[in-house]
Design a protein around this motif. Structure first.
Motif: not given
Ligand code: ATP
Ligand code: ADP
Ligand code: SF4
Ligand code: SF4
Ligand code: MG
Ligand code: MG
Lengths: 346, 333, 345
Positions: A275-277, A345, C196, C199, C203, C221, C224
């Protein structure tokens, strides 16, 4: 001692279990009104974050709060038609390690540093088998060590816990717990301190032994994956309360409580696309000394306001049939939210 | 294990050598350098030059200090002859020389004093370990109770009051006022065990009170900590009785670290006999030492110091070995 | 010259084992025993493996907290393998580390403010609006209340303490952050919050991460590329999707198949396909000859005991996928399901 179940009572039935501790900072409401049951041959998984009351629940079943003067235990615990909360210390002691046994999280600290692994198991065997000679107990122990997959059990018998690797230590602890063929086995995070590869071995072993002996198992963990691997039924605990209870398939496929959704959303999964987040639960778990009013989860719940003010004022009861949930949201609403807002999600 | 043992013994011997060097240096070398003559001490201020020279040669005081030290060590290990012309006196190993004052050999002098000091220390040690550990365990089990608070207050007094105070007080009360006990005195055990006992009981109890206090506090603290250990929970979860859980699993973990402290305390007690024996008027090593110091009797002072060092080193050695036996984590790495 | 921010080659860290009074060297723990890795600018490289396989040591070598026994560490093209205190100073700005235990890695006697501002003061970084406001900006950045500037670590929960650790690491605006098990000690829900956050920060600040963890799902998760370590070596490295869909090294396959799947419906299948490794990781003091995994490998043959397999790409895989194995797991074996079910919609 071994009365056979004739009535309709499940093998282990816990009713309205409440455990509180008096501390300098106030009263810790560690477990509130917990009710659940386990049958022989079945596995109950208890999940929850640290401090949610999992260990306290299991220690209560074994009567291990009795030695703590600041602990108050209320409710009923029925093991094979015998009530344990009101039983005498001596009666409960005889059941401990005999009919019911326990495995702990950190096998190194759970072993006595000054006694050999063998001696510790022998001791547990002989206290429940009066009159058994040391030699017989030794043979039994070595058999047990071999059964849990410890190579060279005769040699290992004379070694100390610190000489074992993590996985071997936990195996030895399992041998110690199983030496008297318990009918109820409680495993409190038995694999948390271990690597996944070793975890897989240990879970495999527990599953095997359960098949072989048909005992009831309570598997406590914070890892939803471990529960999904082993459990027939699942309890989700939050702030000392059971907030969702049901068959594993239901709880994993149709979770009904916003906290359970949060747990599932928090964990990345190898069996899904990346998942992206992640979608974590916001905030932090509550203090058990000062639980929030109403639903203990409301400060972290995205749906707290959806149903008027009840979440803030009224404690939701655990309601439902086999699959029970403690949340004020109406059933259809929960189903809709899960399928429309949560599931996509995950 | 064997190599460990050998290593420890070699260490101990080296330590002792260093101690002899330092004490020898202080007691013999310093007076030589500062010009106060040991020979004068030996024979007295009135001596004539000839006898003074005789003494010098006989005691080897004219040799350079390293040579004197070498002879001293040789005497310790193999015995030595003191010779001045035809006047030869042999001193058997371990030779510590002759008292300047009484001209007796120092070694037998000290050896005859050891039983007194050892009786005092051993009896007190047995008492304080028993009392201290028992009180500590009970206090821990009944934490917060009257017994606990009373015991811990008593322990605090024991820890903070000095021996010359409690000792004098005990003598005053039990011997002079109440008259329950005879005067403290040493009777050899083999001669009359009963008098041995009654003569020493008061010093024992007084000393034990002092040390037991520490042990009670330590035991209590250790026990409270141990009772929270996971392995105690495991022991209970096996269905062991509370007696086994505390008396076996708990006590074993509590006592092991006490061994080290016991070794230190016992060593201190032996080495510090001066004060205790003084208080109770017993004639052991401490008394001997005190007399020697007053009279500037260098060989005796040197002997007592050396003996004290040996006590401490040997006890430490025993404790370390014992510890490695009782704690498998040390033994097996 | 390259787009590699960090390169290590032939990297070894042997901790000597000494014995006796004279501290005679009797052997060495070969914690890291010859690894080559490159970390590209802006990427996250995951490092996984069982405990004791050398992940943390690798991390501490990359940040030059440890000096390597052998091999090279190149940061931004500069050889920093053996530079001294002065040479390390600029590196300390550019490379930061975050630790597993949020409890022990913060000094309990210092306020959050002084903990976070310490690196700024040590490096003499000018703060236009004052130190305090710089720290408060950092607190805001990691999701903490800037008002809590004067509190002590024990007043925060585990997750919040980890955020403090992250704020401290960010203070110098580093280029590379090596995070050693940053979420392992945290509860699942808090773990996700921190993941999160990492993450977002990546960015926003163009950060490069080396992310060390034993939890394969978290590593998948966030990374890369992922490197799998075993007994001081990298045994397989590949882009994330490639590694998780087509693991080639038998160890990687076993490791991934051991991860429990949170889906009771797949229980049977997961268990059937599981490769259960027997025994424990051998001691890094005396690693097996040839391939280090051979004592637990179900594909091992004679050659595995004599020849150490090199970490190389294979024909059917992209060049970025490298495996150190004489008999890599084939596509067929993978399809036959010797692994948890692959990505599934
Ligand atoms: N003896 C005690 N005295 C006071 N509070 C206690 C005691 N034992 C447990 N608690 C409290 O009870 C609550 C639940 O504890 P428990 O150990 O069951 O949590 P858990 O869910 O098993 O967490 P973890 O995953 O950290 O083991 C915690 O808040 C804990 O602090
Ligand atoms: N300072 C040290 N001295 C000796 N051995 C060490 C030291 N640091 C790490 N090791 C050993 O190196 C190996 C790898 O350690 P580490 O990198 O910490 O593993 P992990 O993958 O668990 O992070 C282990 O066997 C460990 O015991
Ligand atoms: S009762 Fe309200 S606050 Fe609690 S979980 Fe349900 S919706 Fe959320
Ligand atoms: S080289 Fe041989 S032993 Fe090593 S992983 Fe490959 S098949 Fe297994
Ligand atoms: Mg717990
Ligand atoms: Mg590590």
């Amino acid at each position: 001692m071994s009365s056979t179940t004739t009535g309709t009572r499940p093998f282990l039935e816990v009713k309205d279990l409440t455990v509180r501790f008096e501390t300098d900072d106030g009263i810790v409401q560690a477990v509130s009104n917990s009710s659940f049951a386990v049958e022989r041959g079945k596995t109950l998984g208890i999940v929850g974050e640290s401090g949610s009351g999992k260990s306290v629940t299991s220690l209560a079943v074994l009567g291990l709060h009795r030695t703590r003067s600041n602990a108050k235990v209320a409710g009923e615990i029925w093991l094979d038609d015998q009530e344990l909360v009101t039983a005498t210390d001596e009666d409960v002691r005889k059941l401990r390690g005999g009919k019911m046994a326990m495995i702990f999280q950190d096998p190194l600290s759970a072993m006595h540093p000054y006694y050999t692994v063998g001696a510790q198991i022998v001791e547990g065997y002989r206290v429940h088998h009066k009159g058994v000679s040391k030699k017989e107990a030794r043979t039994r122990t070595i058999d047990m060590l071999a059964r849990v997959g410890i190579p060279q059990p005769e040699k290992r018998f004379n070694e100390y816990g610190h000489q074992f690797s993590g996985g071997m230590r936990q195996r030895a602890m399992i041998a110690m717990a199983l030496v008297n063929d318990p009918q109820l086995l409680i495993a409190d995070e038995p694999t948390t301190a271990l690597d996944v590869t070793v975890q897989a071995q240990i879970l495999d072993l527990i599953r095997d032994l359960q098949d072989e002996f048909g005992s009831a198992v309570i598997m406590i963990t914070h890892d939803l994956g471990v529960v999904a691997e082993l459990a027939d039924d699942v309890l989700v605990m939050y702030g000392g309360k059971i907030i969702e209870r049901g068959p594993a398939a239901d709880v994993f496929h149709e979770p009904q409580h916003p906290y359970t959704w949060g747990l599932l959303g928090s964990m990345p999964r190898l069996d899904r696309d990346v998942r992206d987040r992640l979608t974590p639960v916001k905030g932090t778990p509550p203090s058990l000394i000062n639980l929030p009013d109403g639903c203990a989860f409301h400060p972290r719940c995205p749906y707290a306001g959806r149903n008027g003010n009840r979440s803030f004022t009224e404690v939701p009861e655990l309601r439902g049939g086999v699959h029970a949930v403690a949340c004020h949201l109406p059933a259809e609403e929960k189903r809709r939210i899960f399928h429309e807002e949560v599931a996509p999600n995950l | 294990m064997l190599s460990y043992l050998i290593r420890r013994i070699v260490n101990a011997v080296i330590t002792l050598l260093v101690v002899t060097m330092v004490t020898f240096g202080i007691f013999f070398a310093v007076p030589t350098i500062t010009g106060s003559d040991p020979a004068l001490l030996y024979i007295g201020k009135t001596a004539d030059q000839a006898s003074l020279d005789g003494i010098r040669t006989k005691l080897g005081l004219d040799d350079p200090i390293p040579v004197q030290y070498g002879k001293f060590i040789k005497g310790l290990v193999a015995g030595r002859d003191y010779a001045s012309g035809n006047d030869v006196t042999h001193c058997d190993a371990p030779c510590l020389g002759y008292s300047f004052k009484t001209e007796q050999e120092v070694t037998p002098l000290l050896l005859s004093d050891i039983p007194v000091t050892l009786s005092l220390a051993l009896g007190a040690a047995v008492l304080w370990v028993l009392i201290g550990v028992a009180t500590g365990v009970l206090s821990a089990l009944r934490r917060g109770s009257f017994l606990d608070r009373a015991a811990m207050t008593g322990a605090l007094a024991g820890v903070s009051l000095p021996i010359y105070f409690t000792g004098q007080l005990a003598l005053l009360i039990f011997i002079h006022w109440l008259g329950w006990l005879p005067d403290t005195a040493y009777t050899p055990f083999l001669e009359n065990p009963a008098s041995w006992f009654t003569g020493l009981i008061l010093p024992w109890v007084t000393l034990a009170f002092l040390f037991a206090a520490t042990y009670a506090r330590l035991t209590r603290a250790n026990m409270l900590e141990t009772l929270n250990e996971d392995y105690i929970r495991t022991a209970r979860s096996k269905g062991l009785t509370e007696r086994t859980v505390i008396g076996k699993h708990g006590l074993r973990a509590v006592l092991t670290p006490l061994v080290t402290i016991f070794g230190l305390d016992f060593g201190t007690l032996l080495a510090g006999a001066i004060l205790t024996e003084q208080v109770f008027n017993l004639r052991g090593l401490g008394y001997q030492a005190l007399t020697a110091i007053r009279q500037n009797d260098l060989p005796v002072i040197l002997g007592v110091t050396l003996l004290a060092a040996i006590f401490i080193v040997v006890i430490n050695l025993i404790v370390d070995l014992l510890y490695s036996v009782i704690d498998p984590r040390v033994r097996l790495g | 010259m390259t787009d590699n921010l960090l390169e290590v080659s032939g990297l070894k860290m042997h901790f000597p084992i000494t014995k006796g009074v004279f501290k005679r060297k009797v052997g060495a723990v070969r914690a890291v025993d010859g690894i080559d890795l490159a970390v590209k600018k802006g990427e996250t490289l995951g490092l996984v493996g069982e405990s004791g396989c050398g992940k943390s040591t690798t991390g501490r070598l990359m940040t030059r907290i440890l000096e390597p026994t052998e091999g090279k560490v190149l940061f931004d093209g500069r050889d920093v393998s053996h530079v001294g205190q002065a040479g390390l100073r600029p590196l300390r700005r550019d490379v930061q580390m975050i630790f597993q235990d949020p409890y022990s890695s913060l000094n309990p006697r210092h306020t959050v403010g002084s903990i976070i501002s310490a690196p700024l003061q040590i490096q003499n970084i000018p703060t236009p609006n004052g130190l305090k406001s710089a720290v408060q900006d950092l607190l805001k950045l990691v999701g903490l209340n800037p008002e809590h500037y004067n509190r002590y670590p024990h007043e925060f929960s585990g997750g919040q303490r980890q955020r403090i650790g992250i704020a401290r690491a960010l203070a110098l605006r580093p280029k590379l952050i090596v995070a050693d098990e940053p979420v392992s000690a945290l509860d699942v829900s808090i773990q996700a919050q921190v993941v999160n956050l990492l993450d977002d920060l990546q960015r926003e600040f163009d950060l490069t991460y080396v992310f060390i963890a034993h939890d394969l799902s978290v590593v998948r998760h966030i990374s890369d590329r992922v490197a799998v370590m075993y007994l001081g070596r990298v045994v397989e490295i590949a882009d994330r999707e490639q590694l998780y869909k087509n693991p080639r090294h038998p160890y990687t396959v076993a490791l991934m198949s051991a991860v429990p799947v949170p889906d009771p419906a797949r229980r049977e299948r997961a268990q059937r396909n599981r490769v259960l490794l027997t025994g424990d990781v051998p001691s890094p003091i005396n690693p097996p000859s040839g391939c280090r995994f051979r004592t637990r490998c179900w594909k091992a043959q004679d050659i595995c005991a004599t020849e150490d397999p090199a970490l190389i790409p294979r024909l059917e895989d992209p060049a970025s996928h490298q495996t150190a194995c004489h008999f890599p797991v084939t596509e067929d074996e993978v399809v036959a399901g010797r692994r948890p079910a692959g990505a599934q919609a």
